[in-house]
Scaffold this active site. Structure first.
Site, PDB file in Angstrom:
ATOM      1  N   VAL A 108     -33.316  -9.918 -19.935  1.00  0.00           N
ATOM      2  CA  VAL A 108     -32.887 -11.110 -20.664  1.00  0.00           C
ATOM      3  C   VAL A 108     -32.065 -12.008 -19.752  1.00  0.00           C
ATOM      4  O   VAL A 108     -32.075 -13.232 -19.892  1.00  0.00           O
ATOM      5  CB  VAL A 108     -32.096 -10.732 -21.937  1.00  0.00           C
ATOM      6  CG1 VAL A 108     -30.807 -10.009 -21.586  1.00  0.00           C
ATOM      7  CG2 VAL A 108     -31.790 -11.958 -22.780  1.00  0.00           C
ATOM      8  N   GLY A 109     -31.380 -11.416 -18.777  1.00  0.00           N
ATOM      9  CA  GLY A 109     -30.638 -12.193 -17.788  1.00  0.00           C
ATOM     10  C   GLY A 109     -31.563 -12.665 -16.680  1.00  0.00           C
ATOM     11  O   GLY A 109     -32.597 -12.045 -16.406  1.00  0.00           O
ATOM     12  N   GLY A 195     -24.169 -15.289 -29.658  1.00  0.00           N
ATOM     13  CA  GLY A 195     -25.613 -15.340 -29.819  1.00  0.00           C
ATOM     14  C   GLY A 195     -26.135 -14.172 -30.641  1.00  0.00           C
ATOM     15  O   GLY A 195     -25.413 -13.576 -31.435  1.00  0.00           O
ATOM     16  N   ILE A 197     -26.977 -11.052 -29.909  1.00  0.00           N
ATOM     17  CA  ILE A 197     -26.372  -9.729 -29.734  1.00  0.00           C
ATOM     18  C   ILE A 197     -25.000  -9.675 -30.394  1.00  0.00           C
ATOM     19  O   ILE A 197     -24.647  -8.684 -31.046  1.00  0.00           O
ATOM     20  CB  ILE A 197     -26.293  -9.361 -28.243  1.00  0.00           C
ATOM     21  CG1 ILE A 197     -27.704  -9.254 -27.651  1.00  0.00           C
ATOM     22  CG2 ILE A 197     -25.537  -8.045 -28.053  1.00  0.00           C
ATOM     23  CD1 ILE A 197     -27.735  -9.024 -26.155  1.00  0.00           C
ATOM     24  N   ASP A 312     -19.852  -1.514 -19.952  1.00  0.00           N
ATOM     25  CA  ASP A 312     -21.221  -1.119 -19.600  1.00  0.00           C
ATOM     26  C   ASP A 312     -21.673  -1.780 -18.310  1.00  0.00           C
ATOM     27  O   ASP A 312     -22.659  -1.358 -17.708  1.00  0.00           O
ATOM     28  CB  ASP A 312     -22.172  -1.501 -20.740  1.00  0.00           C
ATOM     29  CG  ASP A 312     -23.615  -1.069 -20.473  1.00  0.00           C
ATOM     30  OD1 ASP A 312     -23.806   0.063 -19.991  1.00  0.00           O
ATOM     31  OD2 ASP A 312     -24.536  -1.865 -20.744  1.00  0.00           O
ATOM     32  N   HIS A 337     -24.487   0.620 -17.051  1.00  0.00           N
ATOM     33  CA  HIS A 337     -25.395  -0.452 -17.476  1.00  0.00           C
ATOM     34  C   HIS A 337     -26.593   0.109 -18.253  1.00  0.00           C
ATOM     35  O   HIS A 337     -27.751  -0.096 -17.873  1.00  0.00           O
ATOM     36  CB  HIS A 337     -25.881  -1.256 -16.266  1.00  0.00           C
ATOM     37  CG  HIS A 337     -26.322  -2.647 -16.634  1.00  0.00           C
ATOM     38  ND1 HIS A 337     -26.313  -3.693 -15.741  1.00  0.00           N
ATOM     39  CD2 HIS A 337     -26.803  -3.160 -17.799  1.00  0.00           C
ATOM     40  CE1 HIS A 337     -26.766  -4.792 -16.335  1.00  0.00           C
ATOM     41  NE2 HIS A 337     -27.081  -4.490 -17.580  1.00  0.00           N
ATOM     42  N   SER A 340     -29.475  -1.486 -22.757  1.00  0.00           N
ATOM     43  CA  SER A 340     -30.828  -1.591 -23.294  1.00  0.00           C
ATOM     44  C   SER A 340     -31.623  -0.296 -23.131  1.00  0.00           C
ATOM     45  O   SER A 340     -32.833  -0.273 -23.384  1.00  0.00           O
ATOM     46  CB  SER A 340     -31.583  -2.733 -22.607  1.00  0.00           C
ATOM     47  OG  SER A 340     -31.788  -2.448 -21.232  1.00  0.00           O
TER      48      SER A 340
END
Length: 372
Positions: A108-109, A195, A197, A312, A337, A340
């Site tokens: 997404v980034g 947003g 999330i 994270d 991290h 997801s």
């Protein structure tokens, strides 16, 4: 009576066969070439296994793709499918040439993409938002609970065999509660960025007893008062409103950092911000490491300006060793991290990354196109 076939000399037959082969190979060469920098699993791979449709060139090893491999294989590619660890800049685009139509990232980034260089060449950009919303929201709540309830510190006591050294006491191992209680009937969740999330995280906090929400947004955007009021009523909150950073820091009990990365949000959580937070507050970062000044956060934890933190993402990751300032703080939960990292989410992200590429090559609307 049928007309007999003309006699063909052996040399003529060879020429005919050669022409046919030339035609076939010419057809094969016109197949769109897709370069993929990582194995993306069987579900995503199945979308490009039709040998007559695409020429697929894929990094063969189970580790990050080498940049030299991309430079070597990207010439002539119509689509480039990458992951968040692949830096796609002018050098890669120059190597690709004019045939490149789309860069699709399984993320997404997009800080790893030189988006302006890509867009200036008329190349489309695909990315994978929304698919990971629920997984990251789950991790954000988990980190808030772990930080508030001293999970890292108390697990270490058990892991090191030191539990027998601690006799039960009324306030042993206690930390701040995530939601409301008779002692603290009002609990405010704060969000840097509001947003998808953030809103999914907020919805998960309601059963814990969170009673209010404050958030900061992009200074360039106008407050969405109607949306906020509708969401407040839907979730049954006492308050939900946009505020500035100072008020967010002062009034929030738990602050979730869930904004995009980039220059505008670099170290948005710095020493000045942290000093304004409550001593019982929790900071959670599940967005990008660059949004939080690690040294300032370590100092805030060490000097007890705030209660704890759940992280994270860390600036400079994955180069985070046991002597990193945040890792050394017992009230800082650091995970590598994995926001997801559910199987379902990663399958969805990988599949969407391929679908974005194929849509471009077949002149169909891209499911998730990044528009600058």
């Amino acid at each position: 009576m049928s007309t007999p076939a003309p006699f063909v000399q052996p040399s003529d037959k060879s020429n005919i066969r050669a022409n046919r082969l030339t035609t076939i190979f010419s057809h094969l060469r016109t197949r769109p070439k897709i370069v993929i920098t990582r194995y993306l699993g069987p579900e995503a791979s199945a979308l490009v296994t039709h040998k007559h449709s695409y020429e697929v060139v894929q990094w063969p090893e189970d580790r990050s793709c080498e940049r030299d491999w991309i430079i070597k294989n990207v010439p002539g590619a119509s689509a480039l499918v990458v992951t968040v660890v692949d830096k796609i800049d002018a050098e890669v685009l120059d190597a690709a040439g004019d045939s490149l139509r789309v860069v699709s990232t399984m993320s997404v980034g997009y800080e790893h993409l030189d988006v302006h260089a890509i867009a200036s060449r008329g190349i489309k950009i695909g990315y994978t938002p929304e698919v990971l919303t629920d997984a990251v929201a789950d991790i954000a709540v988990m980190l808030a609970l772990m930080a508030g309830r001293n999970v890292r510190e108390t697990m270490q006591i058990v892991d090191q065999g030191r539990w027998p050294d601690f006799s039960w006491a009324p306030f042993l191992f206690c930390g701040p509660q995530l939601g409301s209680s008779p002692v603290s009937p009002k609990r405010i969740a704060g969000f840097i960025g509001f947003g998808r999330i953030s809103q999914a995280t907020l919805a998960r906090l309601i059963p814990f007893g969170v009673t209010g929400c404050l958030y900061t947004g992009n200074p360039q955007s106008e407050p969405n008062i109607d949306r906020d009021e509708a969401l407040r009523q839907k979730l049954g909150l006492e308050t939900l409103r946009r505020v500035d950073l100072d008020e967010l820091a002062r009034e929030s009990d738990t602050i979730f950092v869930l904004a995009p990365g980039g220059p505008s949000t670099y170290h948005i959580v710095d020493e000045t911000f942290l000093r304004k937070m409550k001593k019982t507050s929790i900071l959670v970062n599940a967005a990008r490491g660059s949004l939080v000044d690690s040294d300032a956060l370590a100092k805030a934890l060490r000097e007890k300006w705030i209660w704890g933190a759940g992280i994270d993402v860390v600036e400079g990751e994955p180069n985070v060793a046991h002597d990193h300032p945040l890792v050394k703080e017992p009230r800082c939960v650091v995970i590598p991290h994995i926001g997801s990292a559910t199987t379902e989410t990663r399958v969805g992200m990988a599949t969407l990354a391929i679908e974005n590429a194929i849509a471009t090559l077949t002149n169909q609307p891209m499911p998730k196109e990044l528009r600058l």
